[in-house]
Enzyme design. Structure first.
Site, PDB file in Angstrom:
ATOM      1  N   ASP A 159       0.875  -1.174   0.000  1.00  0.00           N
ATOM      2  CA  ASP A 159       0.000   0.000   0.000  1.00  0.00           C
ATOM      3  C   ASP A 159       0.908   1.219   0.000  1.00  0.00           C
ATOM      4  OD1 ASP A 159      -1.696   2.092   0.452  1.00  0.00           O
ATOM      5  OD2 ASP A 159      -2.703   1.201   2.186  1.00  0.00           O
ATOM      6  N   VAL A 160       0.931   1.949  -1.103  1.00  0.00           N
ATOM      7  CA  VAL A 160       1.879   3.070  -1.223  1.00  0.00           C
ATOM      8  C   VAL A 160       1.587   4.207  -0.246  1.00  0.00           C
ATOM      9  CG1 VAL A 160       2.474   2.594  -3.634  1.00  0.00           C
ATOM     10  CG2 VAL A 160       0.632   4.238  -3.123  1.00  0.00           C
ATOM     11  N   SER A 172       0.904  13.131 -15.058  1.00  0.00           N
ATOM     12  CA  SER A 172      -0.300  13.183 -15.902  1.00  0.00           C
ATOM     13  C   SER A 172      -0.281  14.507 -16.663  1.00  0.00           C
ATOM     14  CB  SER A 172      -1.553  13.150 -15.008  1.00  0.00           C
ATOM     15  OG  SER A 172      -2.716  13.435 -15.752  1.00  0.00           O
ATOM     16  N   TYR A 198      -7.298  16.001  -7.978  1.00  0.00           N
ATOM     17  CA  TYR A 198      -6.299  15.168  -8.684  1.00  0.00           C
ATOM     18  C   TYR A 198      -5.191  16.010  -9.336  1.00  0.00           C
ATOM     19  CZ  TYR A 198      -4.777  11.709 -12.273  1.00  0.00           C
ATOM     20  OH  TYR A 198      -4.056  10.874 -13.103  1.00  0.00           O
ATOM     21  N   LYS A 237      -1.104  15.910  -8.828  1.00  0.00           N
ATOM     22  CA  LYS A 237      -0.240  15.589  -9.976  1.00  0.00           C
ATOM     23  C   LYS A 237       0.715  16.748 -10.295  1.00  0.00           C
ATOM     24  CE  LYS A 237      -1.443  11.335 -11.141  1.00  0.00           C
ATOM     25  NZ  LYS A 237      -0.477  10.217 -11.115  1.00  0.00           N
TER      26      LYS A 237
HETATM   27  P1  NDP Z   1      -5.454   1.627 -12.927  1.00  0.00           P
HETATM   28  O1  NDP Z   1      -6.513   2.028 -11.972  1.00  0.00           O
HETATM   29  O2  NDP Z   1      -5.794   0.791 -14.102  1.00  0.00           O
HETATM   30  O3  NDP Z   1      -4.261   0.910 -12.140  1.00  0.00           O
HETATM   31  C1  NDP Z   1      -3.749   1.467 -10.969  1.00  0.00           C
HETATM   32  C2  NDP Z   1      -3.180   0.372 -10.108  1.00  0.00           C
HETATM   33  O4  NDP Z   1      -2.677   0.985  -8.908  1.00  0.00           O
HETATM   34  C3  NDP Z   1      -4.239  -0.646  -9.682  1.00  0.00           C
HETATM   35  O5  NDP Z   1      -3.732  -1.945  -9.812  1.00  0.00           O
HETATM   36  C4  NDP Z   1      -4.486  -0.284  -8.237  1.00  0.00           C
HETATM   37  O6  NDP Z   1      -4.839  -1.391  -7.416  1.00  0.00           O
HETATM   38  C5  NDP Z   1      -3.124   0.229  -7.811  1.00  0.00           C
HETATM   39  N1  NDP Z   1      -3.213   1.020  -6.595  1.00  0.00           N
HETATM   40  C6  NDP Z   1      -4.168   1.920  -6.243  1.00  0.00           C
HETATM   41  N2  NDP Z   1      -3.949   2.379  -5.016  1.00  0.00           N
HETATM   42  C7  NDP Z   1      -2.818   1.779  -4.576  1.00  0.00           C
HETATM   43  C8  NDP Z   1      -2.093   1.836  -3.372  1.00  0.00           C
HETATM   44  N3  NDP Z   1      -2.498   2.596  -2.349  1.00  0.00           N
HETATM   45  N4  NDP Z   1      -0.972   1.082  -3.249  1.00  0.00           N
HETATM   46  C9  NDP Z   1      -0.564   0.281  -4.265  1.00  0.00           C
HETATM   47  N5  NDP Z   1      -1.229   0.163  -5.418  1.00  0.00           N
HETATM   48  C10 NDP Z   1      -2.348   0.900  -5.578  1.00  0.00           C
HETATM   49  O7  NDP Z   1      -4.750   2.989 -13.378  1.00  0.00           O
HETATM   50  P2  NDP Z   1      -3.856   3.386 -14.655  1.00  0.00           P
HETATM   51  O8  NDP Z   1      -3.026   2.257 -15.062  1.00  0.00           O
HETATM   52  O9  NDP Z   1      -4.733   4.041 -15.639  1.00  0.00           O
HETATM   53  O10 NDP Z   1      -2.976   4.541 -13.995  1.00  0.00           O
HETATM   54  C11 NDP Z   1      -1.640   4.348 -13.559  1.00  0.00           C
HETATM   55  C12 NDP Z   1      -1.025   5.708 -13.287  1.00  0.00           C
HETATM   56  O11 NDP Z   1      -1.094   6.517 -14.459  1.00  0.00           O
HETATM   57  C13 NDP Z   1      -1.740   6.509 -12.171  1.00  0.00           C
HETATM   58  O12 NDP Z   1      -0.771   7.212 -11.425  1.00  0.00           O
HETATM   59  C14 NDP Z   1      -2.602   7.486 -12.956  1.00  0.00           C
HETATM   60  O13 NDP Z   1      -2.879   8.656 -12.236  1.00  0.00           O
HETATM   61  C15 NDP Z   1      -1.698   7.767 -14.144  1.00  0.00           C
HETATM   62  N6  NDP Z   1      -2.381   8.274 -15.322  1.00  0.00           N
HETATM   63  C16 NDP Z   1      -3.299   7.515 -15.990  1.00  0.00           C
HETATM   64  C17 NDP Z   1      -3.923   8.014 -17.121  1.00  0.00           C
HETATM   65  C18 NDP Z   1      -4.924   7.247 -17.907  1.00  0.00           C
HETATM   66  O14 NDP Z   1      -5.536   7.832 -18.837  1.00  0.00           O
HETATM   67  N7  NDP Z   1      -5.146   5.973 -17.647  1.00  0.00           N
HETATM   68  C19 NDP Z   1      -3.616   9.370 -17.627  1.00  0.00           C
HETATM   69  C20 NDP Z   1      -2.632  10.069 -16.843  1.00  0.00           C
HETATM   70  C21 NDP Z   1      -2.038   9.537 -15.744  1.00  0.00           C
HETATM   71  P3  NDP Z   1      -6.371  -1.597  -6.888  1.00  0.00           P
HETATM   72  O15 NDP Z   1      -7.161  -1.978  -8.044  1.00  0.00           O
HETATM   73  O16 NDP Z   1      -6.264  -2.684  -5.865  1.00  0.00           O
HETATM   74  O17 NDP Z   1      -6.810  -0.276  -6.306  1.00  0.00           O
END
Ligand code: NDP
Length: 256
Positions: free
Chosen positions: A62-63, A141, A154, A158
């Site tokens: 958990d980050v 982002s 958000y 960011k």
């Molecule tokens: P997803 O929601 O698909 O994946 C995010 C992952 O992070 C999930 O597996 C989630 O797990 C995990 N996660 C969430 N909270 C925690 C935590 N406290 N500790 C550890 N792991 C955690 O997101 P994306 O792949 O789309 O996004 C990844 C990154 O890219 C993020 O930082 C997002 O802000 C950034 N981003 C994404 C964009 C997009 O269009 N998709 C655009 C710009 C930036 P769980 O399911 O268990 O919560």
């Protein structure tokens, strides 16, 4: 494919989406990879899909909790050795109206999207600084530079990720530790699908997103992963305290 051969990488939130694509690309390029993910079942499933147990490890993380991130780093070091690369990818969307947002919404957003990045940096930096090498890649982002009304707070978090990237990049530049960011635009993951599905008309919302894109398509997680490979590798030795935007040109567009 050996651009990351011999390197050890920790990737947060690597169970799915952009993080999973980065983990997969890193394994393909020869790195040993730790998936530091909240959902351990998902992380194990992804780990089994992208590589063999001698190269990939899933650790429940958990980050928002510094001890949890520190534990992931310790487990990574115990199995693979010193960390060369950290990708702070875990992130959540918290999109609110500023004045109706609850204190909990604010804290939840910052706990994952900014504290989580700092917790990762703090866990790996002492070792990187001591060894005089390392690369940290923070997933920011286009919300780090631009504002969409109703998406508070958000983009505030960011924007902070860019500040953190620049500050730490400068702080440890003399020790050859590079800290960079990637700013993705719209990338097709569960996060974006969830957002479309929350709208009154999901199909219309998806089409509206598509209509905003100069390249007339949404990005794929693998397209962010390729940039992460580059920044993590020895191909980017003089790129530091910087941010690469991966958005198909969207943030350069004034209007159609
Ligand atoms: P997803 O929601 O698909 O994946 C995010 C992952 O992070 C999930 O597996 C989630 O797990 C995990 N996660 C969430 N909270 C925690 C935590 N406290 N500790 C550890 N792991 C955690 O997101 P994306 O792949 O789309 O996004 C990844 C990154 O890219 C993020 O930082 C997002 O802000 C950034 N981003 C994404 C964009 C997009 O269009 N998709 C655009 C710009 C930036 P769980 O399911 O268990 O919560």
């Amino acid at each position: 494919m050996t651009r990351l051969a011999g390197k050890v990488a920790v990737i947060t939130g690597a169970g799915r989406g952009i993080g999973a694509a980065i983990a997969s690309a890193f394994v393909r390029e020869g790195a040993a990879v730790v998936l530091a993910e909240l959902d351990i079942a998902l992380a194990r499933e992804t780990a089994a899909r992208i590589g063999s147990a001698d190269k990939v490890l899933a650790v429940q993380t958990d980050v928002t909790q510094s001890a949890s991130v520190q534990n992931a780093v310790s487990e990574a070091e115990a199995k693979f050795g010193p960390i060369d690369v950290l990708v702070n990818n875990a992130g959540i969307n918290v999109f609110c109206d500023p004045l109706t947002m609850t204190d909990d919404d604010w804290r939840r957003c910052f706990a994952v999207d900014l504290d989580g990045v700092w917790n990762g940096c703090r866990a790996v930096l002492p070792g990187m600084v001591e060894r005089g090498r390392g690369s940290i890649v923070n997933i920011a982002s286009t919300h780090s530079f631009k504002i969409i009304p109703g998406c508070f707070p958000y983009p505030v978090a960011k924007h902070g990720v860019i500040g953190l990237t620049r500050a730490l990049g400068i702080e440890y530049a003399g020790r050859q530790v590079r800290v960079n960011a990637i700013a993705p635009g719209y990338i097709e993951t569960k996060l974006t699908h969830d957002w479309w599905n929350e709208q009154a008309d999901p199909a219309k919302a998806k089409q509206a997103t598509l209509d905003l894109q100069p390249m007339k398509r949404i990005g794929q997680p693998e397209e962010v992963a390729m940039t992460a490979v580059f920044l993590a590798s020895d191909e980017a030795p003089f790129i530091n305290a910087s941010c690469i935007t991966v958005d198909g040109g969207r943030s350069a567009l004034y209007h159609d």
